[in-house]
Design a protein around this motif. Sequence first.
Motif, mmCIF file in Angstrom:
data_model
loop_
_atom_site.group_PDB
_atom_site.id
_atom_site.type_symbol
_atom_site.label_atom_id
_atom_site.label_comp_id
_atom_site.label_asym_id
_atom_site.label_seq_id
_atom_site.Cartn_x
_atom_site.Cartn_y
_atom_site.Cartn_z
ATOM 1 N N LYS A 24 0.807 -1.210 0.000
ATOM 2 C CA LYS A 24 0.000 0.000 0.000
ATOM 3 C C LYS A 24 0.841 1.261 0.000
ATOM 4 O O LYS A 24 0.342 2.346 -0.211
ATOM 5 C CB LYS A 24 -0.944 0.005 1.206
ATOM 6 N N SER A 25 2.129 1.134 0.289
ATOM 7 C CA SER A 25 2.953 2.328 0.394
ATOM 8 C C SER A 25 3.784 2.580 -0.851
ATOM 9 O O SER A 25 4.585 3.483 -0.898
ATOM 10 C CB SER A 25 3.885 2.202 1.606
ATOM 11 N N LYS A 26 3.599 1.749 -1.902
ATOM 12 C CA LYS A 26 4.378 1.938 -3.121
ATOM 13 C C LYS A 26 3.947 3.210 -3.835
ATOM 14 O O LYS A 26 2.799 3.615 -3.815
ATOM 15 C CB LYS A 26 4.178 0.731 -4.057
ATOM 16 N N THR A 27 4.885 3.863 -4.481
ATOM 17 C CA THR A 27 4.603 5.081 -5.218
ATOM 18 C C THR A 27 5.178 4.959 -6.612
ATOM 19 O O THR A 27 6.324 4.573 -6.781
ATOM 20 C CB THR A 27 5.201 6.305 -4.503
ATOM 21 N N ILE A 28 4.374 5.268 -7.601
ATOM 22 C CA ILE A 28 4.828 5.229 -8.982
ATOM 23 C C ILE A 28 4.926 6.665 -9.480
ATOM 24 O O ILE A 28 3.953 7.417 -9.460
ATOM 25 C CB ILE A 28 3.855 4.421 -9.857
ATOM 26 N N ILE A 29 6.101 7.085 -9.892
ATOM 27 C CA ILE A 29 6.325 8.441 -10.361
ATOM 28 C C ILE A 29 6.142 8.474 -11.866
ATOM 29 O O ILE A 29 6.806 7.753 -12.601
ATOM 30 C CB ILE A 29 7.722 8.940 -9.979
ATOM 31 N N SER A 30 5.223 9.277 -12.311
ATOM 32 C CA SER A 30 4.954 9.398 -13.740
ATOM 33 C C SER A 30 5.819 10.494 -14.337
ATOM 34 O O SER A 30 5.887 11.603 -13.821
ATOM 35 C CB SER A 30 3.479 9.714 -13.971
ATOM 36 N N LEU A 31 6.499 10.188 -15.434
ATOM 37 C CA LEU A 31 7.343 11.158 -16.118
ATOM 38 C C LEU A 31 6.685 11.668 -17.394
ATOM 39 O O LEU A 31 7.324 12.311 -18.215
ATOM 40 C CB LEU A 31 8.701 10.516 -16.436
ATOM 41 N N ASP A 32 5.365 11.393 -17.585
ATOM 42 C CA ASP A 32 4.677 11.866 -18.772
ATOM 43 C C ASP A 32 4.665 13.391 -18.774
ATOM 44 O O ASP A 32 4.522 14.036 -17.727
ATOM 45 C CB ASP A 32 3.244 11.326 -18.789
ATOM 46 N N GLU A 33 4.779 13.954 -19.948
ATOM 47 C CA GLU A 33 4.777 15.394 -20.073
ATOM 48 C C GLU A 33 3.438 15.882 -20.599
ATOM 49 O O GLU A 33 2.696 15.143 -21.252
ATOM 50 C CB GLU A 33 5.905 15.845 -21.011
ATOM 51 N N ILE A 34 3.147 17.135 -20.295
ATOM 52 C CA ILE A 34 1.899 17.743 -20.745
ATOM 53 C C ILE A 34 2.180 19.206 -21.069
ATOM 54 O O ILE A 34 3.103 19.823 -20.511
ATOM 55 C CB ILE A 34 0.796 17.598 -19.681
ATOM 56 N N GLU A 35 1.372 19.788 -21.951
ATOM 57 C CA GLU A 35 1.589 21.165 -22.381
ATOM 58 C C GLU A 35 0.935 22.129 -21.399
ATOM 59 O O GLU A 35 -0.242 21.965 -21.028
ATOM 60 C CB GLU A 35 1.001 21.370 -23.782
ATOM 61 N N VAL A 36 1.696 23.152 -20.975
ATOM 62 C CA VAL A 36 1.172 24.169 -20.073
ATOM 63 C C VAL A 36 1.558 25.550 -20.611
ATOM 64 O O VAL A 36 2.479 25.693 -21.427
ATOM 65 C CB VAL A 36 1.710 24.003 -18.633
ATOM 66 N N LYS A 47 4.390 16.011 -15.579
ATOM 67 C CA LYS A 47 3.188 16.133 -14.759
ATOM 68 C C LYS A 47 3.523 16.314 -13.284
ATOM 69 O O LYS A 47 2.757 16.917 -12.536
ATOM 70 C CB LYS A 47 2.292 14.906 -14.946
ATOM 71 N N SER A 48 4.673 15.778 -12.863
ATOM 72 C CA SER A 48 5.067 15.923 -11.468
ATOM 73 C C SER A 48 5.524 17.339 -11.142
ATOM 74 O O SER A 48 5.663 17.703 -9.981
ATOM 75 C CB SER A 48 6.189 14.930 -11.131
ATOM 76 N N GLU A 49 5.745 18.178 -12.190
ATOM 77 C CA GLU A 49 6.204 19.548 -11.980
ATOM 78 C C GLU A 49 5.079 20.568 -12.095
ATOM 79 O O GLU A 49 5.317 21.778 -12.038
ATOM 80 C CB GLU A 49 7.306 19.883 -12.995
ATOM 81 N N ILE A 50 3.844 20.093 -12.262
ATOM 82 C CA ILE A 50 2.704 21.007 -12.335
ATOM 83 C C ILE A 50 2.556 21.735 -11.001
ATOM 84 O O ILE A 50 2.644 21.129 -9.925
ATOM 85 C CB ILE A 50 1.421 20.224 -12.658
ATOM 86 N N VAL A 51 2.314 23.060 -11.054
ATOM 87 C CA VAL A 51 2.137 23.859 -9.842
ATOM 88 C C VAL A 51 0.833 24.628 -9.949
ATOM 89 O O VAL A 51 0.253 24.771 -11.040
ATOM 90 C CB VAL A 51 3.319 24.832 -9.618
ATOM 91 N N ASP A 54 -0.711 27.119 -12.990
ATOM 92 C CA ASP A 54 -0.418 26.723 -14.368
ATOM 93 C C ASP A 54 -1.707 26.621 -15.172
ATOM 94 O O ASP A 54 -2.756 26.194 -14.656
ATOM 95 C CB ASP A 54 0.305 25.374 -14.399
ATOM 96 N N VAL A 55 -1.633 26.986 -16.453
ATOM 97 C CA VAL A 55 -2.738 26.772 -17.382
ATOM 98 C C VAL A 55 -2.379 25.562 -18.235
ATOM 99 O O VAL A 55 -1.388 25.582 -18.978
ATOM 100 C CB VAL A 55 -2.980 28.008 -18.269
ATOM 101 N N VAL A 56 -3.165 24.508 -18.098
ATOM 102 C CA VAL A 56 -2.890 23.238 -18.771
ATOM 103 C C VAL A 56 -3.746 23.131 -20.013
ATOM 104 O O VAL A 56 -4.962 23.367 -19.980
ATOM 105 C CB VAL A 56 -3.167 22.042 -17.823
ATOM 106 N N CYS A 57 -3.117 22.769 -21.133
ATOM 107 C CA CYS A 57 -3.825 22.553 -22.394
ATOM 108 C C CYS A 57 -4.191 21.076 -22.498
ATOM 109 O O CYS A 57 -3.320 20.203 -22.387
ATOM 110 C CB CYS A 57 -2.950 22.955 -23.571
#
Length: 846
Positions: A24-36, A47-51, A54-57
């Motif tokens: 239950k304590s496992k964490t999966i870090i997603s490195l997918d990118e998205i346009e902002v 996605k982990s750097e979204i703050v 931000d305006v997300v497209c």
Amino acid sequence: MLAAFILFVAAYGIGSCMPSSAHKSKTIISLDEIEVLRGGKSKKVSKSEIVVGDVVCLKIGDKVPADGLFLRGNNLLLLEEGDGEISDSDVPEVNAMNPFLFSGSQVVDGYGGCQMMVTSVGMKAKWCEMMRQHSCGSSDEEIVTVEDQVYELTCSIRKKVGVPIALLGFIALLPRYFTGNTKSSEGNQEFVDGDIRVDVWASSLLEFIGTAFTTVVVVIPESLRLGVALTTFYSKKRMMTDMEMLSDTSVSCCETMGSVTTICTSKTGILTMNQMEVKEFYPGEHSVLEKEAYSINASTHVKNLLKEGIALTTSPSTPTDKAILSWTVRVLDIDMEVKSRCTVLRRDHRDDEAVLNLNSQKKKRSGVLMKREVDNTVHVHWKGEAEAILEMCSSYYDISNSGNPIDLDDEQKVKFRRIVQHMTERSLQCIAFAHNQVELVDGRHPLKEDGLILLGLVGIKDPCRPKMKEAVKDCQNAGVDVKMFTSDNISSAEDIARECGILLDIHDQEGAVITGEAFRRYSENERMEKVDKIRVMANSSPDDKLLMVKTLKKKDAIVAVSGNSTNDVLALLEADVGISMGIKASMGIKAGTDVAKKVSDIVILDDDFASVARVLKSSICIYNNMQKFIQFELTLNLAALAIIFISAACAGEIPLTSGYVLWLNLIVNTLASLALATERPTEEPIKRQPVGRKEPLISNIMLRNLLAQVLYQIVVVFTLMFKAKSILGVETMTANSIWKRNTLIFHAFLLCQVFNEFNARNLEKKNVFKGLLRDRLFLVFIAITISVEVMFLELLLNQNDYFERLELWQWGICFGIGFVSWPIGCVAKCIPVPEKPVLCYLGLVN
């Protein structure tokens, strides 16, 4: 070496299972990118750097990376990944009136540059906040595993049985010494007229103290903990290998699953196929079930209109649309190039085709205005919920009328409404198609909304999985109550529950089917009183599911929750065993969300409730295997304890020395645990009473079986002990005769344990040999036990201070004594037992 190997296997098993305990304590870090958009410039970020800010497209197929507010875009539809409830009405449009977007949702439609502004990330996001509140508000009570119960049992036996009996035995032996009834190894009296005639370190006093310690060691079944670990590890690994559908998980959840009393399961994707299908088609007043019937009777004109309407108003953006398109290709032989033969007219204020959102809460319909290239005529096509489309129609096509429209008067509308109601009662979603040709009005072609001609009705359903009734019945036969959660309405939920066998005719009583809102309105006492009667909870929210699980646990039920969406996360966390699905279903929708899998104890590699039933069946087998070994172990320990205590108190000597006891605990018990762990689940339905949260590990049935064997073994040992002269054919008992007598007693006692392993194969049935040839490993370990006994003890340890070689007829006596254990076990199982656990009266369990 054998003991070292067994200990290594146990250590490896425990070690290999340890990482899963932290599942239950496992964490999966997603490195997918998205346009902002940042500072007016577009850029790709992780996605982990979204703050916040931000305006997300967003584009079709994107996952919403955080919670946010709608800024711009048209026809933006979000589908929560794996939420299961896949009807179109559950996919609301995101717009200025409904501006909230939540992380984890998936964009299934939208155009015009859809954008959102991030308002919360991380632990402040919606689901993280809900999970944190659940974590803070949940109780610290955890279910007691079999290992915990075994530890408590050994502590209770040590405190309440072992130490008192050892002390009483030592006190009973002291008078023999101080009355001069003990002699030294030379045959001299050790205590005479108050004088000690031998060295105290060589006297019987030291032997009496050793006897007391041996009693304590014998009475504490320490090998139970090793046996339980080996049984669990082996059975779990075998279950994962045999079923080829279970991910690696913790050992304790396999134990707990075997004692579950209630399974609460979501509907879609688990009980149903998670794949919408067209089940009914009404091209008029009568249903057409076969492709040939419609092709022969329907006019080409009507078929072409229906094909045209479906092609222009349906896109593969929602599960319902996908089902309609699949059915159209299969039944109507649609030519998807129909779009190229027409032009979709545009509205003045829109930059795209004149399509209204089917999921609009106001209209729940969609329309398109188009012009045919072949004749330049302008037509309008509408698709939507049947009730809404019927109100727009004034006539309808019928396949028996050669393509001519029939007036749709009030009487005919009542007939069509009955058709719609009949489909709705059978949990079908009813979609209607309508059409009409339009003329110029003020120089423009309006998107006509009245006077339409009904083309047909289709009923769409997410069908139940095959053999679902059998799977639910298997759970019910095992004493497990199956309840269903769904966000569907009551009529649809009830229909699915009956089709799956969850709701039977005997459950046609008040309170069997309930809505989440009604359950929420109950007081706590009312919920506690009525929760057992509930079979189906319709229109349920995540909080309703959580409340149901908490209520069941308050009633001491052991609850498993089977879910595959973020809506099930809170219930999965609260449950004693959380079960989620791990593969991708059809139509691009995952059977289980990542967050659901992270918080689950068991992840099944297919999305079928039948697999949940199979896991339950295998886990019950694991639990039963543990009980079998516990019964076997306690039989050996209690018999040895009684023999040591009675022989020490009455005869002043112990036929089972510490070496004998060590051999029994180290070799016999360990091999027996492996032998009984190899028992596989049978193909027969498991019938048992539910275990419950407070049920003791040692049932009355187990206690009855082991007491019968203990009494028999006590009688055997003391018969051999006190009738040794006649059995061995000697007049006086010399040192060699005593050794041979003790060897005979040891072998007879050991073979009683070996034969008793067969009795332990089934705690209730008299025929303990059924399926024996199927469990070949059981026979292998029995053969190893006997071979080690005969070869090692007779050939390698012969002529020493503990063992004497036995003659062939004496071996026959030992095997005959062991054989009698079988009929005694059969007779004992005919004795009825009370319902209340006897150990509660003895204070060994709570």
